[in-house]
Enzyme design. Structure first.
Site, short mmCIF file in Angstrom:
data_model
loop_
_atom_site.label_atom_id
_atom_site.label_comp_id
_atom_site.label_asym_id
_atom_site.label_seq_id
_atom_site.Cartn_x
_atom_site.Cartn_y
_atom_site.Cartn_z
CB ILE A 188 -1.00 0.05 1.18
CG1 ILE A 188 -0.27 -0.04 2.52
CG2 ILE A 188 -2.07 -1.02 1.03
CD1 ILE A 188 -1.18 0.25 3.72
N GLY A 191 8.40 4.09 0.85
CA GLY A 191 9.21 5.27 1.12
C GLY A 191 10.65 4.93 0.82
CB SER A 192 13.77 6.84 0.88
OG SER A 192 13.30 7.64 1.94
CE1 TYR A 193 17.36 4.58 5.71
CE2 TYR A 193 16.18 6.59 5.10
CZ TYR A 193 17.36 5.95 5.47
OH TYR A 193 18.50 6.66 5.61
CB ALA A 194 9.59 1.76 5.15
CE LYS A 195 7.32 -4.79 -0.71
NZ LYS A 195 8.01 -5.57 -1.73
CB VAL A 196 3.59 0.55 4.12
CG1 VAL A 196 2.47 0.34 5.12
CG2 VAL A 196 4.65 1.46 4.73
CG ASP A 306 7.93 12.53 6.41
OD1 ASP A 306 8.02 13.35 5.47
OD2 ASP A 306 8.04 11.30 6.25
CE LYS A 308 5.58 11.89 2.94
NZ LYS A 308 6.65 11.44 2.06
CG ASN A 311 3.39 10.51 6.09
OD1 ASN A 311 3.27 9.44 5.50
ND2 ASN A 311 4.55 11.08 6.33
C1 C58 Z 1 -0.72 5.58 2.57
N1 C58 Z 1 -0.06 6.82 2.22
S1 C58 Z 1 4.26 4.47 7.09
C2 C58 Z 1 0.18 4.41 2.30
N2 C58 Z 1 1.44 4.52 2.99
C3 C58 Z 1 1.55 4.27 4.32
N3 C58 Z 1 0.45 3.88 5.00
C4 C58 Z 1 0.51 3.65 6.34
N4 C58 Z 1 1.64 3.86 7.06
C5 C58 Z 1 2.73 4.23 6.39
N5 C58 Z 1 -2.98 2.28 8.23
C6 C58 Z 1 2.75 4.44 5.00
C7 C58 Z 1 4.08 4.76 4.55
C8 C58 Z 1 5.00 4.78 5.60
C9 C58 Z 1 6.44 5.02 5.46
C10 C58 Z 1 6.86 4.82 4.03
C11 C58 Z 1 5.93 5.53 3.09
C12 C58 Z 1 4.54 4.96 3.15
C13 C58 Z 1 -0.70 3.19 7.01
C14 C58 Z 1 -0.72 2.99 8.38
C15 C58 Z 1 -1.91 2.53 8.96
C16 C58 Z 1 -2.96 2.47 6.89
C17 C58 Z 1 -1.83 2.93 6.25
C18 C58 Z 1 -1.99 5.47 1.75
C19 C58 Z 1 -2.92 4.40 2.26
C20 C58 Z 1 -3.68 4.58 3.41
C21 C58 Z 1 -4.53 3.58 3.88
C22 C58 Z 1 -4.62 2.39 3.17
C23 C58 Z 1 -3.88 2.20 2.02
C24 C58 Z 1 -3.04 3.20 1.55
#
Ligand code: C58
Length: 523
Positions: A188, A191-196, A306, A308, A311
């Site tokens: 979903i 980022g530069s360090y992480a995959k979520v 961070d 934006k 986030n």
């Molecule tokens: C959301 N921008 S920490 C997808 N990216 C992330 N989502 C969540 N946590 C993080 N529930 C990210 C990223 C992080 C560091 C690297 C860059 C991406 C997250 C945490 C808890 C949901 C998402 C877009 C999104 C939101 C919700 C569902 C799917 C996608």
């Protein structure tokens, strides 16, 4: 109830519905916190009923690395105001742990100078564990390294407390998690360090977000604190309605895993891409909830750094939750070139670009940029028109614009909205809204926020202006389409990469939120 609000706003006494701990949270409020916490705290950040705050310390223990030189016992510190190196006399500035401070005589030096210090320590004893702020303008932001750098001398004193053995944990929380416990559903974010990833805990079928970090990327000297920082912020963020909470942490030889409560409504970037711009009423609501989250972190010594659109997540009701406490400088997602809002370090405050020391002001700047984006439907530093001119298509050009260009506020915005944007986007952090003597109270009392009932808002008692459409818990409709085609599997471990990782740097990373464990056992 809240001393903070009653003191400053004096509304607790005459509000028609005085908030009472315990009865404010309707059953509707079983928001995304429901998978983490058994009940709702009396006030944001307060423990839940029956919760012992010390349990968080177990999983998020902070290890302190100390360096002995010439009788000094140095500890890496960050200095967010003026501090000078006793060795080279130059200033110690910036956000990282560039400074070392002797825990006994309080001598300050650069990290790079600490081995060269000739002046012996006066050895005035200070309790080596509890290190308090002193009057010379430093502040302890509460981070310390969890890991050892091979480039640094061996720690002198601070043996990390032994990791709690499984049988020492409270009943019901013995088990650690592993990758096998989760089904990986899809990527979903990145980022530069992480995959979520979006994942499912097989045993309960509950969905979580899983942040995956390759250890090889975080073992550089510079980044050594990073992991512990993130855990510490999760600890700090615990129980706040507008910050994501932590479920568990575990590791494999090649990776670190943070399992995070899942917030279902997508992020503000996604919603902005569909809305173009938001009515002032909507932007006000989001900006106010974000302000409360930032203020909560600031109050606890944390600069978010961070902020934006990506986030800022929306829960199923439409309340915001900030995610990603990694706060890496590189926080911009690579490859996001299609949208006006991302792909460029659009939110960096001028003071950072000027190389100045900085503090919480950078978050209020970023909130200014984000609020501008919500209201105007584009960045205040929109340089898309410059794409044809190669000279104007660089990061440097964007930085020059941030530093020098007078921000133009669209005439369609109200006077109050224009005023709040000008307040946050003041290039001088000293004059910026939220950064003066009255700090956060200047935001609270700004005319743009006049209609906000702050205390109700913090209690999630204000109905959000927009409710994300969600079919089921696993509904993907609100998720960014960028990652649909990405394979969810993790690449198999590479033995030569793993051989280079000093696993001792990650000892004690494992963590299970005990509240959550006992909840799961009830299922
Ligand atoms: C959301 N921008 S920490 C997808 N990216 C992330 N989502 C969540 N946590 C993080 N529930 C990210 C990223 C992080 C560091 C690297 C860059 C991406 C997250 C945490 C808890 C949901 C998402 C877009 C999104 C939101 C919700 C569902 C799917 C996608």
């Amino acid at each position: 109830m809240s001393t903070f609000w009653s003191e400053f706003l004096n509304i607790a006494a005459n509000h028609p519905f005085p908030p009472m701990p315990g009865d404010l949270w309707s059953p509707l409020d079983l928001g995304s916190n429901e998978f983490i916490f058994p009940n709702v705290p009396a006030a944001p950040g307060m423990p839940c009923a029956g919760e012992d705050r010390s349990i968080y310390r177990r999983g998020a223990r902070r290890w302190r690395k100390l360096y002995r030189v010439n009788g000094h016992i140095f500890q890496a510190k960050r200095f967010n105001r003026r501090a000078f190196c006793a060795f080279c006399q130059d200033r110690i500035w910036g956000l990282g742990r560039q400074g070392f401070k002797c825990i006994q005589c309080k001598l300050l030096v650069h990290k790079k100078c600490h081995k060269l210090v000739q002046k012996p320590c006066s050895n005035e004893h200070v309790d080596p564990v509890e290190i308090k702020d002193d009057a010379n303008g430093e502040s302890t932001l509460g981070r310390a390294s969890s890991v050892r750098s091979r480039a640094e001398p061996e720690p002198a004193l601070a043996e990390p407390p032994p990791a709690p053995r499984a049988d020492e944990l409270e009943p019901g929380s013995q088990r650690q998690y592993s990758l096998d416990d989760f089904e990986l559903i899809r990527v979903i974010g990145r980022g530069s360090y992480a995959k979520v990833l979006m994942v499912e805990l097989k045993r309960t079928k509950r969905v979580y977000a899983m942040k995956v970090i390759k250890k090889a990327l975080v073992t550089d000297d510079e980044d050594i604190d990073w992991v512990q920082t993130e855990k510490h912020v999760f600890e700090t963020a615990s129980n706040h309605p507008f910050l994501v909470g932590l479920h568990s942490c575990f590791q494999t030889p090649s990776r670190l895993f943070f399992v995070i409560e899942f917030v279902r409504g997508g992020d503000l970037m996604f919603h902005m891409q569909r809305q173009r711009r938001l009515p002032e009423e909507h932007a006000r609501f989001y900006a106010a909830e974000i302000s409360l989250a930032l203020h909560f972190l600031h109050d606890r010594g944390v600069i978010y750094r961070d902020l934006k659109l990506d986030n800022v997540l929306l829960d199923h009701e439409g309340h915001i939750k900030l995610t990603d406490y990694g706060m890496c400088k590189e926080g911009v997602r690579p490859g996001d070139t299609t949208s006006t809002f991302c792909g460029t370090p659009n939110y960096i405050a001028p003071e950072i670009l000027r190389g100045e020391e900085y503090g919480f002001s950078v978050d209020w700047w970023a909130l200014g940029v984000l609020t501008y984006e919500m209201l105007a439907g584009r960045s205040p530093f929109d340089i898309t028109h410059a794409h044809d001119n190669p000279d104007q298509n660089t990061e440097d050009y964007l930085f020059q614009v941030i530093l020098e260009k007078t921000i133009r506020i669209p005439r369609s915005l109200s006077v109050k909205a224009a005023s709040v944007l000008k307040g946050f986007l003041n290039k001088n952090p000293v004059e910026r809204l939220g950064c003066g003597e009255n700090g956060f109270m200047d935001i609270v009392s700004h005319p743009f926020f006049r209609s906000i009932e702050w205390e109700m808002l913090e209690q999630k008692q204000v109905v959000p202006p927009f409710k994300p459409r969600l079919e089921g818990e696993r509904d993907l409709a609100n998720f960014p389409p960028e990652f649909t085609d990405e394979p969810v599997h993790l690449t198999p471990d590479n033995d030569t990469v793993i051989a280079d990782i000093d696993q001792s740097e990650f000892e004690g990373f494992e963590y299970v939120n005990p509240l959550l464990m006992s909840l799961e056992d009830c299922v």
